[in-house]
Motif scaffolding. Structure first.
Motif, PDB file in Angstrom:
ATOM      1  N   GLN A   1      56.776   9.059  61.523  1.00  0.00           N
ATOM      2  CA  GLN A   1      56.739   9.499  62.926  1.00  0.00           C
ATOM      3  C   GLN A   1      57.404  10.868  63.079  1.00  0.00           C
ATOM      4  O   GLN A   1      56.910  11.739  63.809  1.00  0.00           O
ATOM      5  N   VAL A   2      58.533  11.069  62.415  1.00  0.00           N
ATOM      6  CA  VAL A   2      59.223  12.359  62.471  1.00  0.00           C
ATOM      7  C   VAL A   2      58.362  13.431  61.816  1.00  0.00           C
ATOM      8  O   VAL A   2      58.257  14.554  62.327  1.00  0.00           O
TER       9      VAL A   2
ATOM     10  N   ASP B   1      55.176  13.482  61.694  1.00  0.00           N
ATOM     11  CA  ASP B   1      54.095  13.767  62.635  1.00  0.00           C
ATOM     12  C   ASP B   1      54.565  14.759  63.697  1.00  0.00           C
ATOM     13  O   ASP B   1      53.851  15.712  64.038  1.00  0.00           O
ATOM     14  N   GLU B   2      55.767  14.552  64.223  1.00  0.00           N
ATOM     15  CA  GLU B   2      56.317  15.501  65.203  1.00  0.00           C
ATOM     16  C   GLU B   2      56.467  16.887  64.583  1.00  0.00           C
ATOM     17  O   GLU B   2      56.144  17.904  65.219  1.00  0.00           O
ATOM     18  N   ASP B   3      56.945  16.942  63.346  1.00  0.00           N
ATOM     19  CA  ASP B   3      57.108  18.228  62.662  1.00  0.00           C
ATOM     20  C   ASP B   3      55.766  18.930  62.456  1.00  0.00           C
ATOM     21  O   ASP B   3      55.659  20.140  62.639  1.00  0.00           O
TER      22      ASP B   3
ATOM     23  N   GLN C   1      53.127  18.677  64.266  1.00  0.00           N
ATOM     24  CA  GLN C   1      52.646  19.188  65.552  1.00  0.00           C
ATOM     25  C   GLN C   1      53.339  20.510  65.907  1.00  0.00           C
ATOM     26  O   GLN C   1      52.707  21.445  66.406  1.00  0.00           O
TER      27      GLN C   1
ATOM     28  N   GLN D   1      63.079  23.550  65.722  1.00  0.00           N
ATOM     29  CA  GLN D   1      62.739  22.285  66.361  1.00  0.00           C
ATOM     30  C   GLN D   1      62.243  21.259  65.341  1.00  0.00           C
ATOM     31  O   GLN D   1      62.190  20.069  65.628  1.00  0.00           O
TER      32      GLN D   1
ATOM     33  N   THR E   1      62.503  18.885  62.272  1.00  0.00           N
ATOM     34  CA  THR E   1      63.557  18.145  61.572  1.00  0.00           C
ATOM     35  C   THR E   1      63.676  18.610  60.129  1.00  0.00           C
ATOM     36  O   THR E   1      64.787  18.779  59.618  1.00  0.00           O
TER      37      THR E   1
END
Length: 123
Positions: A32-33, A35-37, A39, A58, A60
């Motif tokens: 999940q992290v 995936d955020e990275d 994006q 921003q 991680t």
């Protein structure tokens, strides 16, 4: 040369102390992290030069490894390998979903590595 070697060894010791066998890294850089990275990374690719560093901070991955510009695709493959090595086979497929997402992991060697990881995760 000796100074560089001593500095590198000290960095390796600090790295090993912080990350140990890799389980801590897997707990922090979950799919999940990642995936955020990825994006945010997509925004980095289209950002103006003066916005890139702010966006990177921003991510991680970038906060964990300052001074390194880790790309999502190769990091995902590394995490898939680490998942397998740490007995977390169920995560391999989730990490490999990011394989070549940023077009930095391509070619026969990468493909062979990913096929091998998938095979070992199933077996």
């Amino acid at each position: 040369m000796l100074g560089n070697t001593e500095e590198a060894l000290a960095d390796f010791v600090a790295f090993a102390t912080r990350w140990g066998d890799g389980l801590v890294l897997l707990d922090i850089l979950t799919p999940q992290v990642l995936d955020e990275d990825q994006q945010i990374f997509r925004r980095v690719l289209n950002a103006k030069l003066d916005e890139v560093e702010q966006l990177r901070q921003q991510m991680t991955i970038c906060r964990l490894f300052p001074g390194w510009f880790p790309l999502v695709g190769p990091t995902a493959v590394m995490l898939a390998f680490l998942s397998l090595a740490c007995g977390r086979k169920a995560l391999v497929r989730d990490y490999l979903a990011f394989y070549n997402i940023d077009h930095t992991t391509a070619g026969p060697r990468w493909d062979a590595l990913v096929r091998s990881l998938k095979r070992k995760a199933r077996g």
